[in-house]
Design a protein around this motif. Structure first.
Motif, PDB file in Angstrom:
ATOM      1  N   VAL A 258      19.625  25.543 -11.084  1.00 36.81           N
ATOM      2  CA  VAL A 258      18.740  26.630 -10.633  1.00 36.81           C
ATOM      3  C   VAL A 258      17.297  26.162 -10.420  1.00 36.81           C
ATOM      4  CG1 VAL A 258      20.151  28.477 -11.628  1.00 36.81           C
ATOM      5  CG2 VAL A 258      18.346  27.454 -13.015  1.00 36.81           C
ATOM      6  N   THR A 259      16.925  25.070 -11.052  1.00 37.80           N
ATOM      7  CA  THR A 259      15.575  24.514 -10.885  1.00 37.80           C
ATOM      8  C   THR A 259      15.654  23.009 -11.048  1.00 37.80           C
ATOM      9  OG1 THR A 259      14.527  26.462 -11.896  1.00 37.80           O
ATOM     10  CG2 THR A 259      13.207  24.452 -11.848  1.00 37.80           C
ATOM     11  N   VAL A 260      14.923  22.267 -10.198  1.00 30.42           N
ATOM     12  CA  VAL A 260      14.719  20.845 -10.495  1.00 30.42           C
ATOM     13  C   VAL A 260      13.222  20.682 -10.756  1.00 30.42           C
ATOM     14  CG1 VAL A 260      14.932  18.462  -9.709  1.00 30.42           C
ATOM     15  CG2 VAL A 260      16.656  20.156  -9.037  1.00 30.42           C
ATOM     16  N   ARG A 261      12.897  20.404 -12.006  1.00 31.25           N
ATOM     17  CA  ARG A 261      11.490  20.347 -12.395  1.00 31.25           C
ATOM     18  C   ARG A 261      10.806  19.129 -11.802  1.00 31.25           C
ATOM     19  NH1 ARG A 261      11.699  21.348 -18.770  1.00 31.25           N
ATOM     20  NH2 ARG A 261      11.111  19.157 -18.673  1.00 31.25           N
ATOM     21  N   HIS A 262       9.469  19.198 -11.677  1.00 31.90           N
ATOM     22  CA  HIS A 262       8.744  18.074 -11.060  1.00 31.90           C
ATOM     23  C   HIS A 262       8.882  16.792 -11.865  1.00 31.90           C
ATOM     24  CE1 HIS A 262       5.564  18.773 -13.980  1.00 31.90           C
ATOM     25  NE2 HIS A 262       5.703  20.059 -13.695  1.00 31.90           N
ATOM     26  N   ASP A 263       9.204  16.921 -13.169  1.00 34.58           N
ATOM     27  CA  ASP A 263       9.396  15.694 -13.962  1.00 34.58           C
ATOM     28  C   ASP A 263      10.834  15.189 -13.886  1.00 34.58           C
ATOM     29  OD1 ASP A 263      10.704  17.616 -15.387  1.00 34.58           O
ATOM     30  OD2 ASP A 263       9.684  17.235 -17.284  1.00 34.58           O
ATOM     31  N   GLY A 264      11.644  15.833 -13.026  1.00 32.96           N
ATOM     32  CA  GLY A 264      12.992  15.331 -12.793  1.00 32.96           C
ATOM     33  C   GLY A 264      14.065  15.958 -13.663  1.00 32.96           C
ATOM     34  N   VAL A 265      13.701  16.801 -14.613  1.00 34.58           N
ATOM     35  CA  VAL A 265      14.711  17.471 -15.444  1.00 34.58           C
ATOM     36  C   VAL A 265      15.317  18.618 -14.629  1.00 34.58           C
ATOM     37  CG1 VAL A 265      15.097  18.850 -17.539  1.00 34.58           C
ATOM     38  CG2 VAL A 265      13.568  16.859 -17.615  1.00 34.58           C
ATOM     39  N   ALA A 289      28.341  16.148 -18.832  1.00 35.48           N
ATOM     40  CA  ALA A 289      28.111  16.552 -17.441  1.00 35.48           C
ATOM     41  C   ALA A 289      28.464  15.421 -16.480  1.00 35.48           C
ATOM     42  CB  ALA A 289      26.653  16.968 -17.262  1.00 35.48           C
ATOM     43  N   GLY A 290      28.582  14.192 -16.993  1.00 34.69           N
ATOM     44  CA  GLY A 290      28.931  13.041 -16.154  1.00 34.69           C
ATOM     45  C   GLY A 290      27.802  12.655 -15.224  1.00 34.69           C
ATOM     46  N   GLN A 291      28.089  11.805 -14.260  1.00 35.55           N
ATOM     47  CA  GLN A 291      27.155  11.410 -13.187  1.00 35.55           C
ATOM     48  C   GLN A 291      25.792  10.966 -13.684  1.00 35.55           C
ATOM     49  OE1 GLN A 291      27.078  14.613 -10.114  1.00 35.55           O
ATOM     50  NE2 GLN A 291      28.663  15.578 -11.342  1.00 35.55           N
ATOM     51  N   GLY A 292      25.740  10.272 -14.815  1.00 38.01           N
ATOM     52  CA  GLY A 292      24.464   9.794 -15.333  1.00 38.01           C
ATOM     53  C   GLY A 292      23.570  10.899 -15.852  1.00 38.01           C
ATOM     54  N   LEU A 293      24.198  12.015 -16.272  1.00 37.26           N
ATOM     55  CA  LEU A 293      23.418  13.158 -16.753  1.00 37.26           C
ATOM     56  C   LEU A 293      23.600  13.326 -18.258  1.00 37.26           C
ATOM     57  CD1 LEU A 293      24.452  15.628 -13.923  1.00 37.26           C
ATOM     58  CD2 LEU A 293      22.165  14.647 -14.263  1.00 37.26           C
ATOM     59  N   GLU A 294      22.532  13.726 -18.912  1.00 36.68           N
ATOM     60  CA  GLU A 294      22.595  14.006 -20.333  1.00 36.68           C
ATOM     61  C   GLU A 294      22.231  15.476 -20.526  1.00 36.68           C
ATOM     62  OE1 GLU A 294      19.964  12.974 -24.237  1.00 36.68           O
ATOM     63  OE2 GLU A 294      19.662  11.767 -22.434  1.00 36.68           O
ATOM     64  N   PHE A 295      23.145  16.228 -21.131  1.00 38.00           N
ATOM     65  CA  PHE A 295      22.926  17.666 -21.366  1.00 38.00           C
ATOM     66  C   PHE A 295      22.175  17.773 -22.689  1.00 38.00           C
ATOM     67  CE2 PHE A 295      25.323  21.996 -20.919  1.00 38.00           C
ATOM     68  CZ  PHE A 295      24.142  22.680 -21.181  1.00 38.00           C
ATOM     69  N   ALA A 296      20.835  17.607 -22.601  1.00 36.22           N
ATOM     70  CA  ALA A 296      20.048  17.329 -23.808  1.00 36.22           C
ATOM     71  C   ALA A 296      19.710  18.562 -24.627  1.00 36.22           C
ATOM     72  CB  ALA A 296      18.752  16.623 -23.401  1.00 36.22           C
ATOM     73  N   GLY A 307      18.187  12.306 -17.498  1.00 44.09           N
ATOM     74  CA  GLY A 307      18.881  11.044 -17.286  1.00 44.09           C
ATOM     75  C   GLY A 307      18.790  10.629 -15.837  1.00 44.09           C
ATOM     76  N   PRO A 308      19.271   9.411 -15.538  1.00 40.27           N
ATOM     77  CA  PRO A 308      19.100   8.851 -14.182  1.00 40.27           C
ATOM     78  C   PRO A 308      19.739   9.712 -13.086  1.00 40.27           C
ATOM     79  CG  PRO A 308      20.539   7.471 -15.552  1.00 40.27           C
ATOM     80  CD  PRO A 308      19.915   8.481 -16.454  1.00 40.27           C
ATOM     81  N   GLY A 309      20.797  10.436 -13.399  1.00 35.05           N
ATOM     82  CA  GLY A 309      21.480  11.228 -12.381  1.00 35.05           C
ATOM     83  C   GLY A 309      20.723  12.482 -11.985  1.00 35.05           C
ATOM     84  N   ALA A 310      19.778  12.920 -12.814  1.00 38.21           N
ATOM     85  CA  ALA A 310      19.111  14.209 -12.566  1.00 38.21           C
ATOM     86  C   ALA A 310      18.300  14.192 -11.268  1.00 38.21           C
ATOM     87  CB  ALA A 310      18.226  14.573 -13.757  1.00 38.21           C
TER      88      ALA A 310
END
Ligand code: PLP
Length: 354
Positions: A258-265, A289-296, A307-310
């Motif tokens: 729903v949002t991609v924050r400017h810091d990439g989260v 979540a896979g794809q280099g994502l961390e559901f932090a 993470g790198p996938g975000a």
């Protein structure tokens, strides 16, 4: 309908994976020469129950009075209510449902015995044995003393003993420890059953139950049944415990960015009210979540992916997230979409949530 047309967050069941999990656990139980009594708490879903029965399940285990009632409404007569029926509503459900209940003290048994007598009923029960979880149940060394005390109470009939070897969840990343702790739990329960028989008590059922223990505890000679629940879907915690690979996980939560924050989260529309707040046994995040994502992190309706996938994610992107704990996640939804390939083919009600 296509997954992209579903409202999010949505609970998805991959039907082919679920059937494979059901088939393989039925085969493992046959291998061990024991009865399979899946725990209903995982799916709370009647079409799933039907598939488990069709594959040879002898009946079901339940945790709550609502689950006992839902199973009875679905026509399942053979129910182990693996929980102490305490309080008037549960006592009444225990007396009228025909379920076998779990007992671990005379304090639990007293009101049940009185109610059974008033109703002219006999309530079958298993003694719960604590084989290491440290929750309910008596230590194996105390079963004979308890059986003696319970035998004085009318309206109750001892059928055997059970344990939930849930402490196996303490060993993520160490499958050999999971296996040895499972064998130890099975052996401790069998020893308790032998002590009961030696003291002259009936002990037909010797029931272990957990998904991480399903490859060890049921194979201990003397065990008669197993009650795994999570296996029907598996989840991120079972992957961490080595019970299954990620490819076997049949339950996912469909979420949208729903949002991609400017810091990439990236923020998704699945938070704890979709995933549940059950943490990872490995101590990281709210699901895979896979794809280099961390559901932090998660709030009620928001999840935080980093993470790198975000960086690749865009608003509107769909993700399928494997939850930490299938049982908790199912309980957050009133229905699940049965998925074949990339199509949702049916919506199955989730029942007995309360
Ligand atoms: C009493 C009892 N039996 C069986 C199970 C099933 O274990 P699992 O969720 O590891 O499959 C549970 C789960 O919590 C339980 O509490």
């Amino acid at each position: 309908v296509k997954l992209a047309e579903l409202p999010t967050p949505a609970l998805l069941i991959d039907v082919a994976r679920m059937h494979a999990n059901i088939r393989d656990m039925a085969a493992a139980a046959a291998d061990a020469g024991i009865a399979l009594r899946p725990h209903f708490k995982t799916s709370k879903c009647v079409p799933v129950v039907r598939a488990q029965l069709a594959a040879g399940a002898v009946g079901f285990a339940a945790a709550t009075a609502a689950e006992v009632s839902a199973l009875r409404e679905a026509g399942v007569a053979e129910i182990l209510w693996a929980h102490q029926p305490v309080g008037p509503v549960k006592v009444s459900c225990a007396v009228t449902s025909g379920a076998t209940v779990g007992i671990d003290s005379v304090e639990v048994a007293g009101p049940l015995s009185a109610a059974a007598q008033r109703a002219g009923a006999t309530v079958p029960y298993l003694i719960e044995v604590d084989t290491g979880l440290g929750r309910t149940g008596v230590p194996p060394s105390a079963v004979v003393e308890l059986a003696k005390a319970l035998a004085r109470l009318p309206g109750l009939q001892l059928r055997g003993a059970f344990t939930h070897e849930g402490h196996l969840g303490r060993y993520p990343g160490d499958r050999s420890k999971v296996e040895s702790a499972g064998r130890d739990a099975g052996s401790a329960l069998v020893a308790a059953a032998q002590a009961l028989r030696a003291a002259g008590y009936r002990c037909d059922t010797v029931s272990v139950g957990s998904t991480p223990g399903a490859t060890s505890a049921p194979f201990v000679p003397g065990v008669t049944e197993a009650r795994p629940g999570t296996y029907v879907f598996y989840d991120a915690n079972q992957v961490a415990l080595g019970s299954a690979t990620l490819e076997r996980c049949a339950l996912t939560v469909l979420a949208r960015v729903v949002t991609v924050r400017h810091d990439g989260v990236a923020i998704i529309d699945a938070g704890v009210k979709a995933m549940s707040s059950d943490m990872s046994v490995a101590g990281n995040g709210f699901g895979i979540a896979g794809q280099g994502l961390e559901f932090a992190a998660a709030n009620e309706e928001h999840g935080y992916l980093q993470g790198p996938g975000a960086a690749r994610l865009r608003v509107g992107d769909l993700l399928r997230i494997v939850p930490n704990h299938a049982c908790g996640t199912v309980n957050m939804f009133s229905g699940a979409y049965a998925v074949e390939g990339d199509q949702a083919v049916e919506r199955w009600p989730i029942v007995a949530r309360h």
